[in-house]
Scaffold this motif. Structure first.
Motif, short mmCIF file in Angstrom:
data_model
loop_
_atom_site.label_atom_id
_atom_site.label_comp_id
_atom_site.label_asym_id
_atom_site.label_seq_id
_atom_site.Cartn_x
_atom_site.Cartn_y
_atom_site.Cartn_z
N HIS A 146 -21.51 -11.00 -2.33
CA HIS A 146 -19.92 -10.83 -2.07
C HIS A 146 -20.17 -9.32 -2.07
N LEU A 147 -19.50 -8.53 -1.28
CA LEU A 147 -19.24 -6.98 -1.33
C LEU A 147 -17.88 -6.79 -1.90
N LEU A 148 -17.88 -6.27 -2.92
CA LEU A 148 -16.32 -5.71 -3.53
C LEU A 148 -16.13 -4.21 -3.19
N VAL A 149 -15.11 -4.31 -2.50
CA VAL A 149 -14.79 -2.62 -2.14
C VAL A 149 -13.44 -2.49 -2.80
N PHE A 150 -13.50 -1.52 -3.87
CA PHE A 150 -12.76 -0.99 -4.95
C PHE A 150 -11.84 -0.08 -4.10
N CYS A 151 -10.54 -0.18 -3.78
CA CYS A 151 -9.57 0.68 -3.05
C CYS A 151 -8.71 1.30 -4.07
N ALA A 152 -8.75 2.68 -4.26
CA ALA A 152 -7.39 3.16 -5.03
C ALA A 152 -6.24 3.07 -4.26
N ASN A 153 -5.19 2.48 -4.79
CA ASN A 153 -3.82 2.35 -4.40
C ASN A 153 -3.16 3.35 -4.49
N LEU A 154 -2.65 4.13 -3.18
CA LEU A 154 -1.91 5.59 -3.58
C LEU A 154 -0.36 5.30 -3.57
N ASP A 155 0.12 3.71 -3.40
CA ASP A 155 1.46 3.28 -3.54
C ASP A 155 1.73 2.93 -4.91
N VAL A 156 1.76 4.04 -5.85
CA VAL A 156 1.93 3.90 -7.13
C VAL A 156 3.38 3.67 -7.34
N LYS A 157 4.29 3.94 -6.67
CA LYS A 157 5.66 3.69 -6.44
C LYS A 157 5.69 2.19 -6.53
N GLY A 158 5.13 1.66 -5.42
CA GLY A 158 5.31 -0.04 -5.26
C GLY A 158 4.73 -0.65 -6.46
N ARG A 159 3.69 -0.06 -7.05
CA ARG A 159 2.95 -0.45 -8.25
C ARG A 159 3.79 -0.79 -9.24
N ILE A 160 4.63 0.27 -9.54
CA ILE A 160 5.71 0.47 -10.57
C ILE A 160 6.76 -0.62 -10.51
N ASP A 161 7.07 -0.65 -9.30
CA ASP A 161 8.09 -1.70 -8.82
C ASP A 161 7.75 -3.11 -9.04
#
Ligand SMILES: Cc1cc2nc3c(=O)[nH]c(=O)nc-3n(C[C@H](O)[C@H](O)[C@H](O)COP(=O)(O)O)c2cc1C
Length: 200
Positions: free
Chosen positions: A74-89
């Protein structure tokens, strides 16, 4: 295995034997990653899981031809999520569902929103990427604790990965972890002595 033994025996595997990890093993690893600590608990990342051989082959030239990509399970691609507002909601909803009293939710969410508002795009990326690395630490030691091997990898072209994996704009591939069973041998550990790393 004791944690000390895990960190002493884990190593950056250069070649895997191609064996596919069982669903149970990979689920256990994902659970270890899911438990990772993060700033505010926001876990501002998404981890894409690549198992398809054709996709791995396509990613190979974008990974400087490193063999881990095509030989891993398995290849795990760790992606930073720039939608921080979405994450807060989402976090506010999660707190509500988890039974956190309403009067405790809003003050916490306000603190997070103020923090988010103070970040420019570069700051957001840097902050989100720092969180992904904590999860990467858990992934590589977690793999060893479950009896298999891994390699953390920054040697790849994030733009090419975004295109090949058709990632939305808010997800920035930041670091990879390949996992599977090693087909190579560990080299002796080379580490700086304590006096270089730790100072009174
Ligand atoms: C963030 C990060 C990126 C890395 N990128 C690569 C990589 O692209 N390819 C690779 O073979 N090893 C990569 N490594 C593995 C390191 O070279 C390795 O961890 C280091 O030399 C220490 O060896 P050990 O992990 O086997 O103890 C990376 C390690 C980290 C933590």
């Amino acid at each position: 295995m004791e944690f000390k033994e895990i960190v002493e025996t884990r190593y950056a595997t250069k070649r895997f034997d191609g064996q596919v990890l069982s669903g149970e093993k990979i689920d256990q690893l994902l659970e270890i990653i899911r438990m990772s600590a993060s700033s505010f608990g926001l876990q501002p990342y998404v981890i894409k899981i690549v198992t398809d051989d054709a996709v791995k082959k396509e990613l190979m030239p974008a990974s400087f031809g490193q063999e881990q990509i095509t030989t891993c399970s398995h290849l795990l691609v760790f992606c930073a999520n720039l939608d921080v507002k979405g994450r807060i909601d989402e976090y506010a909803k999660l707190m509500g569902k988890s039974g956190v009293p309403q009067e405790n939710i809003m003050p916490y969410i306000d603190v997070m929103k103020k923090f988010e508002a103070g970040l420019d795009e570069q700051g957001k990326l840097s902050w989100a990427q720092r969180q992904t690395y904590i999860a990467v630490g858990n992934a590589i030691n977690g793999a060893k604790s479950l009896g298999f091997d891994s390699c953390p990898m920054e040697g790849f072209d994030p733009k090419a990965y975004s295109e090949i994996l058709k990632l939305p704009e808010n997800l920035i591939p930041s670091v990879l972890v390949t996992v599977g069973y090693a087909a190579d041998e560990p080299k002796p550990k080379l580490r700086y002595p304590k006096h270089v790393l730790f100072q009174a």
